[in-house]
Write a protein that holds these residues in place. Structure first.
Motif, PDB file in Angstrom:
ATOM      1  N   LEU A   1     -23.737  36.518 -38.249  1.00 18.63           N
ATOM      2  CA  LEU A   1     -23.287  35.128 -38.113  1.00 18.63           C
ATOM      3  C   LEU A   1     -23.302  34.390 -39.446  1.00 18.63           C
ATOM      4  CD1 LEU A   1     -25.212  34.121 -34.845  1.00 18.63           C
ATOM      5  CD2 LEU A   1     -22.882  34.999 -35.068  1.00 18.63           C
ATOM      6  N   LEU A   2     -23.811  35.045 -40.488  1.00 25.41           N
ATOM      7  CA  LEU A   2     -23.917  34.405 -41.799  1.00 25.41           C
ATOM      8  C   LEU A   2     -22.756  34.830 -42.692  1.00 25.41           C
ATOM      9  CD1 LEU A   2     -27.736  34.991 -42.385  1.00 25.41           C
ATOM     10  CD2 LEU A   2     -26.641  32.957 -41.430  1.00 25.41           C
ATOM     11  N   ALA A   3     -22.220  33.875 -43.434  1.00 24.52           N
ATOM     12  CA  ALA A   3     -21.094  34.168 -44.327  1.00 24.52           C
ATOM     13  C   ALA A   3     -21.552  34.905 -45.580  1.00 24.52           C
ATOM     14  CB  ALA A   3     -20.375  32.877 -44.711  1.00 24.52           C
TER      15      ALA A   3
ATOM     16  N   LEU B   1     -24.153  27.184 -42.899  1.00 21.16           N
ATOM     17  CA  LEU B   1     -24.055  27.194 -41.444  1.00 21.16           C
ATOM     18  C   LEU B   1     -23.092  26.122 -40.945  1.00 21.16           C
ATOM     19  CD1 LEU B   1     -27.764  27.827 -40.354  1.00 21.16           C
ATOM     20  CD2 LEU B   1     -25.852  29.421 -40.284  1.00 21.16           C
ATOM     21  N   LYS B   2     -23.150  24.938 -41.538  1.00 27.20           N
ATOM     22  CA  LYS B   2     -22.250  23.863 -41.127  1.00 27.20           C
ATOM     23  C   LYS B   2     -20.787  24.228 -41.373  1.00 27.20           C
ATOM     24  CE  LYS B   2     -25.329  19.874 -41.535  1.00 27.20           C
ATOM     25  NZ  LYS B   2     -25.626  18.619 -42.274  1.00 27.20           N
ATOM     26  N   GLU B   3     -20.538  24.935 -42.464  1.00 20.42           N
ATOM     27  CA  GLU B   3     -19.162  25.258 -42.832  1.00 20.42           C
ATOM     28  C   GLU B   3     -18.614  26.480 -42.087  1.00 20.42           C
ATOM     29  OE1 GLU B   3     -19.229  25.801 -47.021  1.00 20.42           O
ATOM     30  OE2 GLU B   3     -19.268  23.651 -47.492  1.00 20.42           O
ATOM     31  N   ASN B   4     -19.486  27.396 -41.676  1.00 27.51           N
ATOM     32  CA  ASN B   4     -18.988  28.675 -41.171  1.00 27.51           C
ATOM     33  C   ASN B   4     -19.372  29.050 -39.742  1.00 27.51           C
ATOM     34  OD1 ASN B   4     -17.753  29.825 -43.754  1.00 27.51           O
ATOM     35  ND2 ASN B   4     -19.828  29.332 -44.433  1.00 27.51           N
ATOM     36  N   LEU B   5     -20.488  28.533 -39.237  1.00 28.81           N
ATOM     37  CA  LEU B   5     -20.971  29.025 -37.949  1.00 28.81           C
ATOM     38  C   LEU B   5     -19.996  28.736 -36.807  1.00 28.81           C
ATOM     39  CD1 LEU B   5     -23.181  30.494 -36.457  1.00 28.81           C
ATOM     40  CD2 LEU B   5     -24.351  28.311 -36.101  1.00 28.81           C
ATOM     41  N   LYS B   6     -19.435  27.536 -36.778  1.00 32.16           N
ATOM     42  CA  LYS B   6     -18.511  27.199 -35.691  1.00 32.16           C
ATOM     43  C   LYS B   6     -17.292  28.120 -35.710  1.00 32.16           C
ATOM     44  CE  LYS B   6     -15.682  23.588 -33.616  1.00 32.16           C
ATOM     45  NZ  LYS B   6     -15.226  22.174 -33.657  1.00 32.16           N
ATOM     46  N   ASP B   7     -16.711  28.325 -36.900  1.00 33.67           N
ATOM     47  CA  ASP B   7     -15.543  29.206 -37.002  1.00 33.67           C
ATOM     48  C   ASP B   7     -15.876  30.630 -36.576  1.00 33.67           C
ATOM     49  OD1 ASP B   7     -13.855  27.228 -37.816  1.00 33.67           O
ATOM     50  OD2 ASP B   7     -13.927  27.730 -39.942  1.00 33.67           O
ATOM     51  N   THR B   8     -17.051  31.098 -36.984  1.00 34.84           N
ATOM     52  CA  THR B   8     -17.468  32.453 -36.618  1.00 34.84           C
ATOM     53  C   THR B   8     -17.591  32.588 -35.104  1.00 34.84           C
ATOM     54  OG1 THR B   8     -18.674  32.737 -38.694  1.00 34.84           O
ATOM     55  CG2 THR B   8     -19.271  34.204 -36.888  1.00 34.84           C
ATOM     56  N   MET B   9     -18.205  31.589 -34.476  1.00 35.92           N
ATOM     57  CA  MET B   9     -18.432  31.651 -33.034  1.00 35.92           C
ATOM     58  C   MET B   9     -17.128  31.510 -32.247  1.00 35.92           C
ATOM     59  SD  MET B   9     -21.996  29.472 -32.798  1.00 35.92           S
ATOM     60  CE  MET B   9     -22.345  29.759 -31.059  1.00 35.92           C
ATOM     61  N   THR B  10     -16.268  30.612 -32.663  1.00 37.64           N
ATOM     62  CA  THR B  10     -15.050  30.348 -31.887  1.00 37.64           C
ATOM     63  C   THR B  10     -13.928  31.349 -32.160  1.00 37.64           C
ATOM     64  OG1 THR B  10     -14.280  28.765 -33.569  1.00 37.64           O
ATOM     65  CG2 THR B  10     -15.538  27.880 -31.704  1.00 37.64           C
ATOM     66  N   LYS B  11     -13.888  31.922 -33.358  1.00 33.55           N
ATOM     67  CA  LYS B  11     -12.782  32.822 -33.708  1.00 33.55           C
ATOM     68  C   LYS B  11     -13.106  34.301 -33.537  1.00 33.55           C
ATOM     69  CE  LYS B  11     -10.666  29.609 -37.006  1.00 33.55           C
ATOM     70  NZ  LYS B  11     -10.276  29.377 -38.428  1.00 33.55           N
ATOM     71  N   LYS B  12     -14.403  34.647 -33.525  1.00 35.34           N
ATOM     72  CA  LYS B  12     -14.764  36.064 -33.455  1.00 35.34           C
ATOM     73  C   LYS B  12     -15.434  36.462 -32.139  1.00 35.34           C
ATOM     74  CE  LYS B  12     -15.282  36.599 -38.471  1.00 35.34           C
ATOM     75  NZ  LYS B  12     -16.186  36.993 -39.577  1.00 35.34           N
ATOM     76  N   TYR B  13     -15.903  35.480 -31.380  1.00 33.24           N
ATOM     77  CA  TYR B  13     -16.607  35.801 -30.129  1.00 33.24           C
ATOM     78  C   TYR B  13     -15.674  36.505 -29.152  1.00 33.24           C
ATOM     79  CZ  TYR B  13     -19.541  35.271 -25.990  1.00 33.24           C
ATOM     80  OH  TYR B  13     -20.306  35.519 -24.867  1.00 33.24           O
ATOM     81  N   HIS B  14     -16.090  37.644 -28.663  1.00 37.32           N
ATOM     82  CA  HIS B  14     -15.327  38.470 -27.719  1.00 37.32           C
ATOM     83  C   HIS B  14     -13.960  38.883 -28.257  1.00 37.32           C
ATOM     84  CE1 HIS B  14     -17.275  39.556 -24.032  1.00 37.32           C
ATOM     85  NE2 HIS B  14     -17.784  38.351 -23.857  1.00 37.32           N
TER      86      HIS B  14
END
Length: 253
Positions: free
Chosen positions: A51-53, A122-135
């Motif tokens: 989850l970390l960039a 985390l502020k810059e990347n976590l949301k994108d990681t979760m919404t674009k890569k989940y499942h």
């Protein structure tokens, strides 16, 4: 008078030998501890690395594992060099101590620097990681990490549960009308993510950013403290080694 000085020098050398031997025993145990912290981070605490960039968190753990292994080998070498009174081995021992010292200082500095940057990342990347890569295909590690994160820390979404509205998976037919992943649910059952009421999901408990940040920062503090702490102890080892080397050189002449 000359005989007295020779005995005095010999006595000093013996004291240094036993002092350095005791140090090396403790140093070997310290190396084991350093390696254990590195392995502990990689094996038990690395679930959220996907989850970390940045790879800095992972790099600090690998540095500690390598440094710990070299420390243990160096401890054995130090004992051999001490009792065999071989100056060439003492030189090699000192060089290895210096290399380990630098590795652990680097690990400590990396941990400190990343500690300062973690919130921004985390502020810059976590949301994108979760919404674009989940499942999504090829991102099973991210999916598992997100599910574990939301269940373990009782959170939903990066900032809040509304973040999942932007999820590519949620908006696809594969989500089967879910509005959040099932891992957001307080009691996980298949399809429970279709209802986003606060009684069903972690809606008012907040997002996962702050909780993941706190979790990683705690481990960075451990990594930094171990790296810097052991490095400081090594300074004494280098001092003892120089003293013994000089003592043996004087006795040789």
């Amino acid at each position: 008078m000359g005989e007295f000085n020779e005995k005095k020098a010999t006595c000093g050398t013996v004291c240094l030998k036993y002092l350095l031997f005791t140090y090396n025993c403790c140093f070997w145990l310290a190396g084991l501890a350093v390696m254990a912290v590195g392995i502990w981070t990689l094996v038990l605490k690395s679930d959220y690395i996907s989850l970390l960039a940045s790879n800095t968190y992972l790099a600090t753990a690998y540095i500690l594992v390598v440094a710990g292994g070299v420390v243990m080998v160096t401890g054995v070498l130090g004992c051999c060099a001490t009792f065999k009174e071989r100056r060439n081995l003492l030189r090699l021992y000192f060089i290895l101590l210096l290399i380990i010292f630098l590795l652990e200082i680097i690990a400590g500095i990396l941990a400190y620097v990343y500690y300062q940057q973690l919130n921004t990342e985390l502020k810059e990347n976590l949301k994108d990681t979760m919404t674009k890569k989940y499942h999504q295909s090829g991102h099973k590690g991210v999916t598992n990490a997100v599910d574990k994160l939301q269940q373990e820390f009782h959170c939903c979404g990066s900032n809040n549960s509304q973040d999942w509205r932007d999820s590519e998976w949620i908006r696809s037919g594969e989500a089967e009308n879910r509005v959040v992943p099932d891992s957001c649910c307080k009691t996980v059952v298949p399809g429970c993510g279709r209802r986003d009421h606060a009684s069903n999901i972690y809606k008012v408990e907040g997002g996962c950013i702050s909780k993941l940040e706190t979790f990683i920062q705690e481990h960075l503090r451990v990594i930094g403290a171990v790296g810097i702490g052991i490095a400081c102890v090594q300074v004494f080892g280098m001092i003892f080694t120089c003293c013994l080397y000089r003592s043996l050189k004087l006795e040789h002449y």
